[in-house]
Scaffold this motif. Structure first.
Motif, PDB file in Angstrom:
ATOM      1  N   ALA A 163     -21.899  52.469 -22.363  1.00 47.43           N
ATOM      2  CA  ALA A 163     -22.838  53.475 -23.065  1.00 47.43           C
ATOM      3  C   ALA A 163     -22.821  54.658 -22.227  1.00 47.43           C
ATOM      4  O   ALA A 163     -22.346  55.881 -22.810  1.00 47.43           O
ATOM      5  N   LYS A 164     -23.154  54.553 -20.974  1.00 47.08           N
ATOM      6  CA  LYS A 164     -23.105  55.842 -20.155  1.00 47.08           C
ATOM      7  C   LYS A 164     -22.009  56.678 -20.151  1.00 47.08           C
ATOM      8  O   LYS A 164     -22.086  57.948 -20.149  1.00 47.08           O
ATOM      9  N   TYR A 165     -20.748  56.111 -19.901  1.00 48.29           N
ATOM     10  CA  TYR A 165     -19.670  56.727 -19.615  1.00 48.29           C
ATOM     11  C   TYR A 165     -18.949  56.945 -21.125  1.00 48.29           C
ATOM     12  O   TYR A 165     -18.388  58.189 -21.200  1.00 48.29           O
ATOM     13  N   SER A 166     -19.037  56.253 -21.820  1.00 50.47           N
ATOM     14  CA  SER A 166     -18.688  56.901 -23.420  1.00 50.47           C
ATOM     15  C   SER A 166     -19.308  57.935 -23.662  1.00 50.47           C
ATOM     16  O   SER A 166     -18.821  58.977 -24.330  1.00 50.47           O
ATOM     17  N   ILE A 167     -20.765  58.135 -23.503  1.00 51.35           N
ATOM     18  CA  ILE A 167     -21.478  59.135 -24.215  1.00 51.35           C
ATOM     19  C   ILE A 167     -20.983  60.465 -23.056  1.00 51.35           C
ATOM     20  O   ILE A 167     -20.726  61.494 -23.991  1.00 51.35           O
ATOM     21  N   SER A 168     -20.763  60.215 -22.057  1.00 53.84           N
ATOM     22  CA  SER A 168     -20.339  61.470 -21.115  1.00 53.84           C
ATOM     23  C   SER A 168     -19.067  61.880 -21.520  1.00 53.84           C
ATOM     24  O   SER A 168     -18.780  63.092 -21.555  1.00 53.84           O
ATOM     25  N   TRP A 169     -18.092  60.825 -21.993  1.00 52.62           N
ATOM     26  CA  TRP A 169     -16.949  61.283 -22.366  1.00 52.62           C
ATOM     27  C   TRP A 169     -16.831  62.036 -23.759  1.00 52.62           C
ATOM     28  O   TRP A 169     -16.252  62.992 -23.760  1.00 52.62           O
ATOM     29  N   LEU A 170     -17.490  61.732 -24.746  1.00 45.63           N
ATOM     30  CA  LEU A 170     -17.611  61.920 -25.925  1.00 45.63           C
ATOM     31  C   LEU A 170     -18.403  63.508 -25.784  1.00 45.63           C
ATOM     32  O   LEU A 170     -17.827  64.326 -26.477  1.00 45.63           O
ATOM     33  N   LYS A 171     -19.449  63.536 -24.941  1.00 39.91           N
ATOM     34  CA  LYS A 171     -19.988  64.826 -24.895  1.00 39.91           C
ATOM     35  C   LYS A 171     -19.014  66.019 -24.189  1.00 39.91           C
ATOM     36  O   LYS A 171     -19.086  67.078 -24.794  1.00 39.91           O
ATOM     37  N   ARG A 172     -18.416  65.585 -23.206  1.00 38.67           N
ATOM     38  CA  ARG A 172     -17.481  66.441 -22.387  1.00 38.67           C
ATOM     39  C   ARG A 172     -16.411  66.875 -23.494  1.00 38.67           C
ATOM     40  O   ARG A 172     -16.183  68.096 -23.256  1.00 38.67           O
ATOM     41  N   PHE A 173     -15.731  66.192 -24.306  1.00 41.15           N
ATOM     42  CA  PHE A 173     -14.655  66.313 -24.891  1.00 41.15           C
ATOM     43  C   PHE A 173     -14.983  66.857 -26.597  1.00 41.15           C
ATOM     44  O   PHE A 173     -14.049  67.636 -26.916  1.00 41.15           O
ATOM     45  N   ILE A 174     -15.817  66.322 -27.062  1.00 44.24           N
ATOM     46  CA  ILE A 174     -15.890  66.418 -28.443  1.00 44.24           C
ATOM     47  C   ILE A 174     -16.937  67.848 -28.443  1.00 44.24           C
ATOM     48  O   ILE A 174     -16.777  68.491 -29.273  1.00 44.24           O
ATOM     49  N   ASP A 175     -18.021  67.774 -27.723  1.00 46.14           N
ATOM     50  CA  ASP A 175     -18.889  68.936 -27.558  1.00 46.14           C
ATOM     51  C   ASP A 175     -18.407  70.120 -26.590  1.00 46.14           C
ATOM     52  O   ASP A 175     -19.124  70.959 -26.248  1.00 46.14           O
TER      53      ASP A 175
ATOM     54  N   TRP B 294     -24.479  47.959 -31.883  1.00 51.24           N
ATOM     55  CA  TRP B 294     -25.434  48.496 -30.903  1.00 51.24           C
ATOM     56  C   TRP B 294     -24.833  50.041 -30.455  1.00 51.24           C
ATOM     57  O   TRP B 294     -25.709  50.859 -30.245  1.00 51.24           O
ATOM     58  N   LEU B 295     -23.783  50.220 -30.684  1.00 48.54           N
ATOM     59  CA  LEU B 295     -23.111  51.604 -30.243  1.00 48.54           C
ATOM     60  C   LEU B 295     -23.448  52.764 -31.308  1.00 48.54           C
ATOM     61  O   LEU B 295     -23.562  53.788 -30.717  1.00 48.54           O
ATOM     62  N   GLY B 296     -23.662  52.417 -32.407  1.00 47.56           N
ATOM     63  CA  GLY B 296     -24.079  53.242 -33.452  1.00 47.56           C
ATOM     64  C   GLY B 296     -25.073  54.137 -33.396  1.00 47.56           C
ATOM     65  O   GLY B 296     -25.176  55.274 -32.916  1.00 47.56           O
ATOM     66  N   PRO B 297     -26.424  53.576 -33.268  1.00 42.82           N
ATOM     67  CA  PRO B 297     -27.727  54.264 -32.928  1.00 42.82           C
ATOM     68  C   PRO B 297     -27.722  54.917 -31.493  1.00 42.82           C
ATOM     69  O   PRO B 297     -28.218  55.756 -31.557  1.00 42.82           O
ATOM     70  N   ARG B 298     -26.964  54.203 -30.680  1.00 45.12           N
ATOM     71  CA  ARG B 298     -27.301  54.713 -29.138  1.00 45.12           C
ATOM     72  C   ARG B 298     -26.572  55.821 -28.946  1.00 45.12           C
ATOM     73  O   ARG B 298     -26.856  56.678 -28.444  1.00 45.12           O
ATOM     74  N   ILE B 299     -25.124  56.017 -29.709  1.00 45.87           N
ATOM     75  CA  ILE B 299     -24.399  57.176 -29.412  1.00 45.87           C
ATOM     76  C   ILE B 299     -24.927  58.360 -30.460  1.00 45.87           C
ATOM     77  O   ILE B 299     -25.114  59.472 -29.851  1.00 45.87           O
ATOM     78  N   ALA B 300     -25.203  58.080 -31.422  1.00 44.92           N
ATOM     79  CA  ALA B 300     -26.104  58.984 -32.558  1.00 44.92           C
ATOM     80  C   ALA B 300     -27.196  59.547 -31.777  1.00 44.92           C
ATOM     81  O   ALA B 300     -27.443  60.763 -32.245  1.00 44.92           O
ATOM     82  N   SER B 301     -27.973  59.180 -31.437  1.00 44.57           N
ATOM     83  CA  SER B 301     -29.033  59.603 -30.653  1.00 44.57           C
ATOM     84  C   SER B 301     -29.013  60.385 -29.680  1.00 44.57           C
ATOM     85  O   SER B 301     -30.056  61.274 -29.319  1.00 44.57           O
ATOM     86  N   GLN B 302     -27.638  60.576 -28.967  1.00 43.67           N
ATOM     87  CA  GLN B 302     -27.279  61.676 -28.139  1.00 43.67           C
ATOM     88  C   GLN B 302     -26.979  62.915 -28.869  1.00 43.67           C
ATOM     89  O   GLN B 302     -26.520  63.751 -28.170  1.00 43.67           O
ATOM     90  N   GLY B 303     -26.642  62.950 -30.009  1.00 44.47           N
ATOM     91  CA  GLY B 303     -26.075  64.136 -30.991  1.00 44.47           C
ATOM     92  C   GLY B 303     -24.636  63.849 -31.370  1.00 44.47           C
ATOM     93  O   GLY B 303     -23.877  64.872 -31.304  1.00 44.47           O
ATOM     94  N   PHE B 304     -24.738  62.743 -32.075  1.00 45.66           N
ATOM     95  CA  PHE B 304     -23.293  62.530 -32.772  1.00 45.66           C
ATOM     96  C   PHE B 304     -23.563  61.894 -34.039  1.00 45.66           C
ATOM     97  O   PHE B 304     -24.560  61.187 -34.348  1.00 45.66           O
TER      98      PHE B 304
END
Length: 288
Positions: A248-260, A101-111
């Motif tokens: 999902a909410k905080y994983s996306i925020s963390w990935l956006k903050r530090f990968i992007d 479930w994490l795959g499409p959810r995170i990818a749809s945020q731009g990864f």
């Protein structure tokens, strides 16, 4: 044409509107070339799908080198440039279906995201660490390489896969983010860790109790590291195995903050969030 063992199909239910919103987002993007998508809101990071349409491809076990195959989810939009990439490992005895479930959810945020199967369901964290890194290497050398920025990579994992995510980040300090989800590892102190890490524990975890796993992981990382500890309220070890808004909410925020390097997401991490689904949150705010 996709190479053998890399069958591709578009996920029709995931077709959503992409692109930057006018005004503020365009200004942000000019300052940070890695920003992708419109300005985030609480609703946008809690949603089951983000602003990017997503396609899916399969890496067969025979086509994989150093891991057991997997599924890749990636944005179909190529107009905004390359994306960061993340590899995600399942836990002990589990397959990628447990964290799919994490795959499409995170990818749809731009990864670009790959959820992997391991070479053995019984692989320990060290082996899972190696396989997460092998999966990232696969992505950056695959037919999708033109969509990926090889300098912006991260790892995630559940249980022993979470332990693998910590060890992978420790082994490859060039990674930009690591997120162990109810992680398990016999090593508790990670004094050389240089990768921003969000440790997610579960209050009622009977397999990897937070007192002997997630909390020591967090405390055993350098004080100066960008790191956070999020404990899921009244949750079990298996909370990451089904769609979970808080994860999902905080994983996306963390990935956006530090990968992007996308500071638009800092608001969701600092100051410490206070909501009923979180029993404890620690963070080294403000982030560097």
């Amino acid at each position: 044409m996709a190479r053998k063992g890399f069958a591709m199909r578009v996920l029709a239910p995931l077709v959503l509107v992409g692109g930057l919103t006018a005004g503020t987002s365009a200004a942000h993007a000019s300052d940070n070339p890695y920003e992708r998508g419109p300005d985030p809101t609480e609703s946008s990071i809690e949603a089951s799908r983000g602003p990017f349409a997503v396609a899916q491809s399969t890496v067969s076990r025979t086509a994989a080198r150093g891991f057991g195959g997997g599924t890749v989810y990636y944005p179909t939009d190529t107009s905004q440039g390359t994306f960061g990439a993340i590899a995600i490992s399942p836990g002990y005895t589990a397959t990628q279906s447990s964290i799919a479930w994490l795959g499409p959810r995170i990818a749809s945020q731009g990864f670009v995201v790959i959820t992997i199967d391991t070479l053995s369901r019984y692989d320990q964290p060290s082996a899972r660490a190696d396989q997460l890194l092998a999966a990232l290497d696969h992505l950056t050398g695959s037919s999708l390489r033109n969509r990926i920025d090889p300098t912006r990579l991260g790892v995630m994992g559940h249980s022993m896969g979470g332990g693998g995510a910590i060890e992978a980040a420790n082994d490859r300090p060039s990674l930009q983010a690591s997120i162990p989800l109810t992680g398990w590892h016999t090593t508790k102190t990670w004094s050389r860790m240089a990768v921003p890490t969000l440790v997610v524990g579960a209050e009622n975890d009977g397999v990897a109790p937070v007192a002997s796993h997630s909390e020591p992981f967090y405390e055993g990382m350098p004080a100066e590291l960008d790191k956070a500890y999020l404990e899921l309220n009244d949750a079990s070890h298996y909370a990451p195995n089904s769609p979970n808004v808080t994860i999902a909410k905080y994983s996306i925020s963390w990935l956006k903050r530090f990968i992007d390097n996308d500071t638009r997401y800092e608001q969701f991490l600092c100051p410490a969030p206070a909501e009923s689904t979180i029993s404890e949150y620690r963070d080294t705010c403000p982030h560097s």
